[in-house]
Motif scaffolding. Structure first.
Motif, PDB file in Angstrom:
ATOM      1  N   ALA A 126      -2.835  44.072  12.382  1.00  0.00           N
ATOM      2  CA  ALA A 126      -2.853  42.731  11.483  1.00  0.00           C
ATOM      3  C   ALA A 126      -1.318  42.695  10.916  1.00  0.00           C
ATOM      4  O   ALA A 126      -0.906  41.321  11.448  1.00  0.00           O
ATOM      5  N   ALA A 127      -0.214  43.786  11.068  1.00  0.00           N
ATOM      6  CA  ALA A 127       1.030  43.110  10.942  1.00  0.00           C
ATOM      7  C   ALA A 127       1.992  41.706  12.203  1.00  0.00           C
ATOM      8  O   ALA A 127       1.982  41.489  12.028  1.00  0.00           O
ATOM      9  N   GLY A 128       1.283  42.665  12.816  1.00  0.00           N
ATOM     10  CA  GLY A 128       1.589  42.391  14.417  1.00  0.00           C
ATOM     11  C   GLY A 128       1.007  41.197  14.711  1.00  0.00           C
ATOM     12  O   GLY A 128       1.753  40.267  15.091  1.00  0.00           O
ATOM     13  N   LEU A 129       0.199  41.066  14.102  1.00  0.00           N
ATOM     14  CA  LEU A 129      -0.831  39.406  14.391  1.00  0.00           C
ATOM     15  C   LEU A 129       0.268  38.583  13.335  1.00  0.00           C
ATOM     16  O   LEU A 129       0.148  37.036  13.569  1.00  0.00           O
ATOM     17  N   ARG A 130       0.227  38.909  12.433  1.00  0.00           N
ATOM     18  CA  ARG A 130      -0.144  37.945  11.274  1.00  0.00           C
ATOM     19  C   ARG A 130       2.018  37.709  11.407  1.00  0.00           C
ATOM     20  O   ARG A 130       2.732  36.685  11.343  1.00  0.00           O
ATOM     21  N   LYS A 131       3.380  38.218  12.377  1.00  0.00           N
ATOM     22  CA  LYS A 131       4.280  38.001  12.772  1.00  0.00           C
ATOM     23  C   LYS A 131       4.154  36.945  14.209  1.00  0.00           C
ATOM     24  O   LYS A 131       5.353  36.683  14.509  1.00  0.00           O
ATOM     25  N   LEU A 132       3.510  37.117  14.983  1.00  0.00           N
ATOM     26  CA  LEU A 132       3.075  35.971  16.213  1.00  0.00           C
ATOM     27  C   LEU A 132       3.565  34.691  15.147  1.00  0.00           C
ATOM     28  O   LEU A 132       3.295  33.536  14.446  1.00  0.00           O
ATOM     29  N   PRO A 133       4.210  33.315  16.155  1.00  0.00           N
ATOM     30  CA  PRO A 133       4.144  32.457  15.462  1.00  0.00           C
ATOM     31  C   PRO A 133       3.728  31.669  16.242  1.00  0.00           C
ATOM     32  O   PRO A 133       3.515  30.416  16.466  1.00  0.00           O
ATOM     33  N   TRP A 134       3.172  31.766  15.248  1.00  0.00           N
ATOM     34  CA  TRP A 134       1.309  31.018  15.521  1.00  0.00           C
ATOM     35  C   TRP A 134       1.923  29.186  14.849  1.00  0.00           C
ATOM     36  O   TRP A 134       1.542  28.730  15.264  1.00  0.00           O
ATOM     37  N   ASP A 135       2.865  28.703  14.275  1.00  0.00           N
ATOM     38  CA  ASP A 135       2.624  27.077  13.754  1.00  0.00           C
ATOM     39  C   ASP A 135       4.300  26.831  14.965  1.00  0.00           C
ATOM     40  O   ASP A 135       5.364  27.174  14.572  1.00  0.00           O
ATOM     41  N   GLY A 136       3.632  26.160  15.773  1.00  0.00           N
ATOM     42  CA  GLY A 136       4.941  26.149  16.479  1.00  0.00           C
ATOM     43  C   GLY A 136       4.928  26.647  17.638  1.00  0.00           C
ATOM     44  O   GLY A 136       5.576  26.134  18.811  1.00  0.00           O
ATOM     45  N   GLY A 137       4.547  27.975  17.967  1.00  0.00           N
ATOM     46  CA  GLY A 137       4.452  28.518  19.236  1.00  0.00           C
ATOM     47  C   GLY A 137       2.856  29.284  19.135  1.00  0.00           C
ATOM     48  O   GLY A 137       3.209  30.735  19.629  1.00  0.00           O
ATOM     49  N   ALA A 138       1.782  29.133  19.341  1.00  0.00           N
ATOM     50  CA  ALA A 138       0.949  29.455  18.997  1.00  0.00           C
ATOM     51  C   ALA A 138       0.579  30.097  20.522  1.00  0.00           C
ATOM     52  O   ALA A 138      -0.522  30.881  20.612  1.00  0.00           O
ATOM     53  N   TRP A 139       1.100  29.285  21.868  1.00  0.00           N
ATOM     54  CA  TRP A 139       0.838  29.531  23.103  1.00  0.00           C
ATOM     55  C   TRP A 139       0.931  31.660  23.758  1.00  0.00           C
ATOM     56  O   TRP A 139       0.570  31.829  23.914  1.00  0.00           O
ATOM     57  N   HIS A 140       2.255  31.526  22.425  1.00  0.00           N
ATOM     58  CA  HIS A 140       2.697  32.755  22.609  1.00  0.00           C
ATOM     59  C   HIS A 140       2.123  33.465  21.951  1.00  0.00           C
ATOM     60  O   HIS A 140       1.291  34.947  22.653  1.00  0.00           O
ATOM     61  N   GLY A 141       1.940  33.336  20.598  1.00  0.00           N
ATOM     62  CA  GLY A 141       0.267  34.029  19.829  1.00  0.00           C
ATOM     63  C   GLY A 141      -0.845  34.743  20.630  1.00  0.00           C
ATOM     64  O   GLY A 141      -1.360  35.068  20.466  1.00  0.00           O
ATOM     65  N   GLY A 142      -1.533  33.316  21.188  1.00  0.00           N
ATOM     66  CA  GLY A 142      -2.686  33.458  22.098  1.00  0.00           C
ATOM     67  C   GLY A 142      -2.706  34.566  23.418  1.00  0.00           C
ATOM     68  O   GLY A 142      -3.635  35.539  24.169  1.00  0.00           O
ATOM     69  N   HIS A 143      -0.916  34.308  23.923  1.00  0.00           N
ATOM     70  CA  HIS A 143      -0.285  35.266  24.699  1.00  0.00           C
ATOM     71  C   HIS A 143      -0.623  36.617  24.259  1.00  0.00           C
ATOM     72  O   HIS A 143      -1.591  37.623  25.315  1.00  0.00           O
ATOM     73  N   ILE A 144      -0.063  36.676  23.411  1.00  0.00           N
ATOM     74  CA  ILE A 144      -0.337  38.510  22.736  1.00  0.00           C
ATOM     75  C   ILE A 144      -1.907  38.811  22.504  1.00  0.00           C
ATOM     76  O   ILE A 144      -2.412  39.457  22.873  1.00  0.00           O
ATOM     77  N   VAL A 145      -2.285  37.947  22.106  1.00  0.00           N
ATOM     78  CA  VAL A 145      -3.876  38.430  21.474  1.00  0.00           C
ATOM     79  C   VAL A 145      -5.278  38.551  22.913  1.00  0.00           C
ATOM     80  O   VAL A 145      -5.266  39.788  23.430  1.00  0.00           O
ATOM     81  N   ASP A 146      -4.347  37.739  24.383  1.00  0.00           N
ATOM     82  CA  ASP A 146      -4.817  38.054  25.339  1.00  0.00           C
ATOM     83  C   ASP A 146      -4.648  39.348  25.739  1.00  0.00           C
ATOM     84  O   ASP A 146      -5.620  40.013  26.489  1.00  0.00           O
ATOM     85  N   GLY A 147      -3.718  39.349  25.896  1.00  0.00           N
ATOM     86  CA  GLY A 147      -3.067  41.137  26.290  1.00  0.00           C
ATOM     87  C   GLY A 147      -4.058  42.178  24.869  1.00  0.00           C
ATOM     88  O   GLY A 147      -4.681  43.322  26.036  1.00  0.00           O
ATOM     89  N   LEU A 148      -3.540  41.584  24.249  1.00  0.00           N
ATOM     90  CA  LEU A 148      -4.606  43.110  22.961  1.00  0.00           C
ATOM     91  C   LEU A 148      -6.091  43.292  23.927  1.00  0.00           C
ATOM     92  O   LEU A 148      -6.479  44.126  24.213  1.00  0.00           O
ATOM     93  N   GLY A 149      -6.863  41.619  23.818  1.00  0.00           N
ATOM     94  CA  GLY A 149      -8.332  42.214  23.411  1.00  0.00           C
ATOM     95  C   GLY A 149      -8.381  42.814  25.559  1.00  0.00           C
ATOM     96  O   GLY A 149      -9.175  43.420  25.681  1.00  0.00           O
TER      97      GLY A 149
END
Length: 543
Positions: free
Chosen positions: A318-341
């Motif tokens: 949860a802490a790692g997901l919250r720290k991802l740059p979703w506002d303005g950098g959502a691709w990087h956030g999605g990239h990390i979630v893809d790896g986790l899944g």
């Protein structure tokens, strides 16, 4: 012939006759009116324009091309830019940030409203709250009937027709005839470029015949490794692994076997790297996708579970997901979630579930943080529009909802957002397309196709992109990551290589399936871009 009393305002209501039939004095008065508006307000007029003295023209900025007319009773405000041969007919309202192409005809009593009031504060009267505007863009050769309403944020494509009385709240595809409330595509004024089944079959046959040559082109016998394209450096380990994985995916897709350049066991050993990975690191996260699916196609797997996911706690996820740059950098956030899944997928296949609560945390966080306006995660960036959140959505949903066959939170809003994004010429004009941006709209549209939402528009987009994609193949070399065009000649991204070829082959299948013609290709992605779920979450994990 003595004019009748009813003729005194004829040109005000039928301005297209003015420069043909009006007398010299009336024409001189019209020229003087336009000169006065230009000098006092900075308005710009082309040749033989007409502005009725019975219209209310209150624009902050106004520019008309040749032969553009404003009839009596029209109400104009805000910023209006119109091309040549446009007509704003009697009692039409055109307000806000508006851009009209050439030959746009607007019927009487129509309202084009490129602004809106906010109403977020229930304790403040709406008319006292701020006004915001996304603007309205209308293409060339568009016919808009009477009593139409077009709302802020809409783009109307070239050669579209909007039927009388329509309420337009969403983008109108080029060449479409729309009507109703809300407006829907009823038919097509301009036939859409639809690849014939024979075109798809011929493309696939040609690609299969050239696969061996394509792989040989990128094979470096000295290092016994693939490069993305001839001359590409092998100094970047992540790119080197990517090239090996792309070669495996292409060979499996078109030949139904591993690449011939290297024994299968040697390819497997090269990809079975140590699994001491940090899945919140971008390079490590991509390795889980790229190498994991290549190993799967080779009949193998990672030697050990992904230790990061085995040991992570729900709080750490949860802490790692919250720290991802979703506002303005959502691709990087999605990239990390893809790896986790995807790490979750490989570990579950090995019988190594994560700690209790990790699955619920990952999917629960995504469910709670999906924006009900867009169906996606995060906010776009000012200079790239919806690009970040759409591309980030593809990555995040691929590794979670798509990979495990789970229903999306807001699938219809996803379609709305993707259809709005795909009209952005900065990324989808033929010269501007690249494999990442097109894949990242093709997959979400495919993933949400079961809803039936805006099906005609989705099909039209898929047909158009498919038609364009088939023309990008280079014989003996495959696809470049970016589409070739005279204006981009010489850019490294347009040179055919393994990455572009692997991605565009998957894109073509997804787009063809949206149009009901994928069977003609004779292939179906089985690797990282596989369309169906790779696995199901174990029931106990969701209990």
């Amino acid at each position: 012939m003595t004019p009748l009393p009813t003729d005194q305002h004829a040109f005000n209501y039928s301005p297209w006759y003015f420069w043909r039939d009006a007398g010299p004095e009336a024409q001189s008065d019209q020229i003087a009116l336009q000169q006065d508006l230009s000098e006092r307000l900075g308005y710009r007029f082309g040749d033989q324009c007409f502005v009725s003295v019975l219209a209310a023209v209150e624009n902050d900025d106004l520019a008309f091309g040749d032969r553009t007319y404003v009839a009596a009773g029209a109400y104009l405000s805000g910023s209006l830019q119109a091309g040549r041969d446009c007509t704003i007919n009697a009692y039409a309202v055109v307000r806000g940030q508006i851009r009209l192409g050439d030959a746009v005809r607007i019927g009487a009593h129509t309202s084009i409203l490129g602004f809106n009031h906010t109403f977020s504060d229930p304790d403040t009267e709406v008319f006292r709250q701020p006004v915001w505007s996304r603007g309205i863009t209308i293409g060339d050769d568009v016919w808009i009937g009477s009593h139409v309403v077009i709302l802020d944020g809409v783009t109307v494509g070239d050669r579209a027709v909007i039927a009388a009385g329509a309420i337009v709240t969403k983008d109108v595809p080029a060449g479409a005839v729309v009507g109703g409330n809300p407006a829907r595509v009823m038919r097509w004024r301009v036939p859409q470029p639809v690849p014939a089944a024979s075109d798809l079959a011929a493309f696939a046959d040609r690609a299969r015949e050239q696969t061996s040559a394509l792989l040989n082109r990128s094979w470096d016998p000295d290092s016994r490794m693939f490069t993305d394209r001839p001359g590409a450096p092998l100094t970047d380990p992540a790119r080197s692994i990517r090239a090996q994985c792309d070669a495996v995916e292409i060979a499996d897709l078109l030949l139904g076997r591993a690449p011939d350049q290297l024994p299968v066991e040697e390819q497997i050993q090269r990809l079975r790297a140590p699994q001491d990975l940090d899945l919140f690191d971008g390079a490590d996260s991509y390795h889980v996708l790229c190498a994991g699916y290549a190993l799967d196609l080779l009949g193998s797997e990672f030697p050990e579970p992904i230790r990061f996911l085995s040991t992570a706690t729900p709080q750490e996820i949860a802490a790692g997901l919250r720290k991802l740059p979703w506002d303005g950098g959502a691709w990087h956030g999605g990239h990390i979630v893809d790896g986790l899944g995807t790490a979750l997928h490989w570990n579950l296949r090995k019988g190594e579930p994560p700690q209790d609560g990790v699955i619920e945390t990952l999917f629960g966080w995504l469910q709670l943080n999906a924006d009900p306006r867009t169906g996606m995660w995060g906010e776009g960036a000012p200079d790239t529009g919806l690009l970040e959140i759409v591309n980030g959505f593809y990555r995040a949903s691929r590794g979670t909802y798509a990979q495990f066959g789970r229903p999306l939170p807001y699938p219809e809003r996803v379609i709305d957002t993707v259809l709005e994004h795909v009209r952005d010429a900065r990324f989808f004009a033929p010269a501007r397309q690249n494999a990442c941006n097109v894949l990242d709209v093709a997959h979400p549209l495919w993933l949400t196709r079961h809803t039936g939402h805006r099906t005609a528009e989705v099909t039209a987009v898929a047909e158009k992109l498919l038609h364009q994609a088939l023309g990008h193949w280079t014989d003996g070399a495959g696809f470049g990551f970016q589409t070739p065009h005279p204006s981009t000649r010489g850019l490294a991204a347009t040179v055919p290589g393994l990455q572009g070829t692997e991605m565009w082959l998957a894109i073509i299948w997804l787009l063809a399936d949206l149009t009901g013609t994928s069977s003609e290709l004779g292939y179906r992605p089985r690797g990282v871009h596989r369309p169906e779920p790779a696995a199901r979450l174990i029931p106990a994990a969701l209990a």
